[in-house]
Design a protein around this motif. Sequence first.
Motif, PDB file in Angstrom:
ATOM      1  N   ARG A 247       0.831  -1.205   0.000  1.00 35.71           N
ATOM      2  CA  ARG A 247       0.000   0.000   0.000  1.00 35.71           C
ATOM      3  C   ARG A 247       0.868   1.257   0.000  1.00 35.71           C
ATOM      4  NH1 ARG A 247      -2.579  -1.384   5.463  1.00 35.71           N
ATOM      5  NH2 ARG A 247      -0.393  -2.038   5.628  1.00 35.71           N
ATOM      6  N   THR A 248       1.892   1.298   0.866  1.00 33.19           N
ATOM      7  CA  THR A 248       2.775   2.463   0.944  1.00 33.19           C
ATOM      8  C   THR A 248       4.226   2.009   0.975  1.00 33.19           C
ATOM      9  OG1 THR A 248       2.797   2.531   3.372  1.00 33.19           O
ATOM     10  CG2 THR A 248       1.051   3.767   2.237  1.00 33.19           C
ATOM     11  N   VAL A 249       5.087   2.815   0.375  1.00 36.27           N
ATOM     12  CA  VAL A 249       6.526   2.593   0.488  1.00 36.27           C
ATOM     13  C   VAL A 249       7.172   3.910   0.872  1.00 36.27           C
ATOM     14  CG1 VAL A 249       6.473   0.744  -1.234  1.00 36.27           C
ATOM     15  CG2 VAL A 249       7.096   3.058  -1.926  1.00 36.27           C
ATOM     16  N   ASP A 250       8.245   3.833   1.640  1.00 35.31           N
ATOM     17  CA  ASP A 250       9.007   5.006   2.063  1.00 35.31           C
ATOM     18  C   ASP A 250      10.309   5.089   1.296  1.00 35.31           C
ATOM     19  OD1 ASP A 250       7.058   5.500   3.957  1.00 35.31           O
ATOM     20  OD2 ASP A 250       8.272   4.837   5.674  1.00 35.31           O
ATOM     21  N   LEU A 251      10.718   6.312   0.968  1.00 37.62           N
ATOM     22  CA  LEU A 251      12.007   6.553   0.333  1.00 37.62           C
ATOM     23  C   LEU A 251      12.787   7.576   1.149  1.00 37.62           C
ATOM     24  CD1 LEU A 251       9.651   6.617  -2.233  1.00 37.62           C
ATOM     25  CD2 LEU A 251      11.780   6.029  -3.385  1.00 37.62           C
ATOM     26  N   ILE A 252      14.050   7.253   1.444  1.00 41.24           N
ATOM     27  CA  ILE A 252      14.930   8.149   2.171  1.00 41.24           C
ATOM     28  C   ILE A 252      16.300   8.140   1.498  1.00 41.24           C
ATOM     29  CG2 ILE A 252      13.745   7.867   4.385  1.00 41.24           C
ATOM     30  CD1 ILE A 252      15.919   5.904   5.240  1.00 41.24           C
ATOM     31  N   SER A 253      17.079   9.180   1.759  1.00 43.68           N
ATOM     32  CA  SER A 253      18.454   9.217   1.234  1.00 43.68           C
ATOM     33  C   SER A 253      19.256  10.236   2.012  1.00 43.68           C
ATOM     34  CB  SER A 253      18.471   9.572  -0.263  1.00 43.68           C
ATOM     35  OG  SER A 253      18.174  10.932  -0.465  1.00 43.68           O
ATOM     36  N   ASP A 254      20.560  10.168   1.832  1.00 39.29           N
ATOM     37  CA  ASP A 254      21.484  11.206   2.312  1.00 39.29           C
ATOM     38  C   ASP A 254      21.395  11.435   3.817  1.00 39.29           C
ATOM     39  OD1 ASP A 254      22.655  12.329  -0.337  1.00 39.29           O
ATOM     40  OD2 ASP A 254      20.501  12.213  -0.683  1.00 39.29           O
ATOM     41  N   LEU A 255      21.391  10.340   4.584  1.00 37.37           N
ATOM     42  CA  LEU A 255      21.449  10.457   6.036  1.00 37.37           C
ATOM     43  C   LEU A 255      22.875  10.686   6.515  1.00 37.37           C
ATOM     44  CD1 LEU A 255      18.742   8.793   5.383  1.00 37.37           C
ATOM     45  CD2 LEU A 255      18.893   8.084   7.762  1.00 37.37           C
ATOM     46  N   HIS A 256      23.851  10.209   5.750  1.00 35.82           N
ATOM     47  CA  HIS A 256      25.275  10.387   6.065  1.00 35.82           C
ATOM     48  C   HIS A 256      25.559   9.959   7.511  1.00 35.82           C
ATOM     49  CE1 HIS A 256      26.510  12.577   2.360  1.00 35.82           C
ATOM     50  NE2 HIS A 256      25.207  12.785   2.303  1.00 35.82           N
TER      51      HIS A 256
ATOM     52  N   SER B 281      15.067  14.900   0.772  1.00 37.07           N
ATOM     53  CA  SER B 281      15.807  15.697   1.752  1.00 37.07           C
ATOM     54  C   SER B 281      16.955  14.884   2.336  1.00 37.07           C
ATOM     55  CB  SER B 281      14.861  16.126   2.887  1.00 37.07           C
ATOM     56  OG  SER B 281      15.580  16.778   3.924  1.00 37.07           O
ATOM     57  N   ASP B 282      18.018  15.585   2.695  1.00 37.02           N
ATOM     58  CA  ASP B 282      19.039  14.961   3.534  1.00 37.02           C
ATOM     59  C   ASP B 282      18.545  14.968   4.977  1.00 37.02           C
ATOM     60  OD1 ASP B 282      19.192  17.765   3.739  1.00 37.02           O
ATOM     61  OD2 ASP B 282      21.240  17.655   4.491  1.00 37.02           O
ATOM     62  N   TRP B 283      19.268  14.268   5.873  1.00 37.95           N
ATOM     63  CA  TRP B 283      18.909  14.203   7.295  1.00 37.95           C
ATOM     64  C   TRP B 283      20.009  14.828   8.141  1.00 37.95           C
ATOM     65  CZ3 TRP B 283      15.888   9.630   9.719  1.00 37.95           C
ATOM     66  CH2 TRP B 283      14.798   9.283   8.906  1.00 37.95           C
ATOM     67  N   ASP B 284      19.616  15.579   9.153  1.00 31.97           N
ATOM     68  CA  ASP B 284      20.525  16.087  10.171  1.00 31.97           C
ATOM     69  C   ASP B 284      19.680  16.410  11.396  1.00 31.97           C
ATOM     70  OD1 ASP B 284      22.328  17.279  11.856  1.00 31.97           O
ATOM     71  OD2 ASP B 284      23.149  18.658  10.360  1.00 31.97           O
ATOM     72  N   ALA B 285      19.593  15.456  12.315  1.00 33.72           N
ATOM     73  CA  ALA B 285      18.724  15.608  13.479  1.00 33.72           C
ATOM     74  C   ALA B 285      19.256  16.624  14.476  1.00 33.72           C
ATOM     75  CB  ALA B 285      18.526  14.259  14.170  1.00 33.72           C
ATOM     76  N   ALA B 286      20.515  17.030  14.351  1.00 37.63           N
ATOM     77  CA  ALA B 286      21.089  18.017  15.267  1.00 37.63           C
ATOM     78  C   ALA B 286      21.023  19.436  14.715  1.00 37.63           C
ATOM     79  CB  ALA B 286      22.540  17.650  15.587  1.00 37.63           C
ATOM     80  N   ALA B 287      20.506  19.594  13.504  1.00 40.03           N
ATOM     81  CA  ALA B 287      20.406  20.922  12.893  1.00 40.03           C
ATOM     82  C   ALA B 287      19.266  21.708  13.545  1.00 40.03           C
ATOM     83  CB  ALA B 287      20.179  20.790  11.395  1.00 40.03           C
ATOM     84  N   HIS B 288      19.221  23.005  13.268  1.00 38.23           N
ATOM     85  CA  HIS B 288      18.160  23.872  13.800  1.00 38.23           C
ATOM     86  C   HIS B 288      17.489  24.594  12.620  1.00 38.23           C
ATOM     87  CE1 HIS B 288      19.576  23.251  17.902  1.00 38.23           C
ATOM     88  NE2 HIS B 288      20.818  23.459  17.458  1.00 38.23           N
ATOM     89  N   PRO B 289      16.267  24.154  12.237  1.00 43.47           N
ATOM     90  CA  PRO B 289      15.503  23.033  12.792  1.00 43.47           C
ATOM     91  C   PRO B 289      16.060  21.705  12.293  1.00 43.47           C
ATOM     92  CG  PRO B 289      14.341  23.979  10.948  1.00 43.47           C
ATOM     93  CD  PRO B 289      15.531  24.861  11.167  1.00 43.47           C
ATOM     94  N   PRO B 290      15.767  20.615  12.998  1.00 42.01           N
ATOM     95  CA  PRO B 290      16.270  19.312  12.588  1.00 42.01           C
ATOM     96  C   PRO B 290      15.645  18.864  11.267  1.00 42.01           C
ATOM     97  CG  PRO B 290      14.728  19.083  14.409  1.00 42.01           C
ATOM     98  CD  PRO B 290      14.989  20.542  14.250  1.00 42.01           C
ATOM     99  N   ARG B 291      16.404  18.069  10.516  1.00 46.09           N
ATOM    100  CA  ARG B 291      15.915  17.517   9.254  1.00 46.09           C
ATOM    101  C   ARG B 291      15.880  15.994   9.349  1.00 46.09           C
ATOM    102  NH1 ARG B 291      19.843  20.983   7.677  1.00 46.09           N
ATOM    103  NH2 ARG B 291      21.181  19.320   6.869  1.00 46.09           N
ATOM    104  N   ALA B 292      14.691  15.429   9.155  1.00 48.56           N
ATOM    105  CA  ALA B 292      14.513  13.983   9.097  1.00 48.56           C
ATOM    106  C   ALA B 292      13.206  13.764   8.352  1.00 48.56           C
ATOM    107  CB  ALA B 292      14.471  13.363  10.481  1.00 48.56           C
ATOM    108  N   GLN B 293      13.295  13.596   7.061  1.00 52.96           N
ATOM    109  CA  GLN B 293      12.109  13.572   6.213  1.00 52.96           C
ATOM    110  C   GLN B 293      12.156  12.375   5.275  1.00 52.96           C
ATOM    111  OE1 GLN B 293      11.357  16.234   2.618  1.00 52.96           O
ATOM    112  NE2 GLN B 293      10.223  17.360   4.208  1.00 52.96           N
ATOM    113  N   LEU B 294      10.978  11.802   5.021  1.00 52.20           N
ATOM    114  CA  LEU B 294      10.860  10.726   4.053  1.00 52.20           C
ATOM    115  C   LEU B 294       9.859  11.136   2.987  1.00 52.20           C
ATOM    116  CD1 LEU B 294       7.926   9.028   4.507  1.00 52.20           C
ATOM    117  CD2 LEU B 294       9.114   8.423   6.622  1.00 52.20           C
TER     118      LEU B 294
ATOM    119  N   ALA C 248      22.611  11.876  17.046  1.00 50.09           N
ATOM    120  CA  ALA C 248      21.199  12.263  16.964  1.00 50.09           C
ATOM    121  C   ALA C 248      20.566  11.751  15.675  1.00 50.09           C
ATOM    122  CB  ALA C 248      21.071  13.783  17.065  1.00 50.09           C
ATOM    123  N   THR C 249      21.282  11.849  14.567  1.00 47.40           N
ATOM    124  CA  THR C 249      20.739  11.373  13.300  1.00 47.40           C
ATOM    125  C   THR C 249      20.629   9.854  13.303  1.00 47.40           C
ATOM    126  OG1 THR C 249      21.670  13.279  12.130  1.00 47.40           O
ATOM    127  CG2 THR C 249      21.059  11.377  10.799  1.00 47.40           C
ATOM    128  N   PHE C 250      21.616   9.189  13.883  1.00 45.10           N
ATOM    129  CA  PHE C 250      21.538   7.727  13.984  1.00 45.10           C
ATOM    130  C   PHE C 250      20.315   7.309  14.787  1.00 45.10           C
ATOM    131  CE2 PHE C 250      22.292   3.937  16.570  1.00 45.10           C
ATOM    132  CZ  PHE C 250      22.443   2.991  15.573  1.00 45.10           C
TER     133      PHE C 250
END
Length: 253
Positions: free
Chosen positions: A14-23, A226-239, A30-32
């Motif tokens: 029904r749904t699939v998620d796509l992510i990239s560029d978590l580095h 989007s790339d991910w950076d959970a420690a950024a302001h604001p944090p980035r973690a998007q699928l 925080a990103t981990f």
Amino acid sequence: MTPFAELPAPAGWRTVDLISDLHLQAGEPATFEAWRGYMQSTPADAVFILGDLFEVWIGDDAATLPGFEAQCAEVLREAAQRRPVFFMHGNRDFLLGTRFAADCNITLLADPTVLSLHGERWLLSHGDELCLEDRDYLAFRAQVRTTEWQQAFLARPLQERRALARSMRTQSEDRKRSPGMVWADVDGDAARRWLRRADAHTLIHGHTHRPAEHDLGDGLRRIVLSDWDAAAHPPRAQLLCLSIAGAQRVDLR
């Protein structure tokens, strides 16, 4: 001309998620943790990782020792027990191999791959191959993707590979900070050629860290993850979630 790889989604998806560029890297916990939490809780029927999951990958043997790579392997292994996990190489983790994929029970994808889901054909790519103006990078890419280069690099001792990776990352960061640095983007004509060759209307890719949607004309478009950076302001973690309703961005933070 060799056709692109094809992946028909099972009827039950029904749904699939796509992510990239978590580095992912040990120095950015925080990103981990954001990624681990997501992989444990997503309700998607499948997860597609379109490259640069890791800041650097120096060889599958790194994950056989206690440490950060082994932690990441455990997250992938547990997630793959609940739903299919697909991985496409990026420019940072192109050395991730069949040994690691088999150990984690994840499926490696060719770049690009056409995903058929809900009657739509979605062209998936990391995106770096389409940045035609970044000639220095493309020359480097051609070199390091050869069997000879990879065999020679992986034959070095693990600690030597770690040191070389650190040196390469430092050079990359210095280049990004140079006054004359021009950030290359995906070439529109090349993206259109790929889409027509794939008989698809939408290209989904990462690599550029510029999340957006671009109208390519003639009913064609490209969606940048989007790339991910959970420690950024604001944090980035998007699928990006694909469903019968189409493509929708979901912020996790």
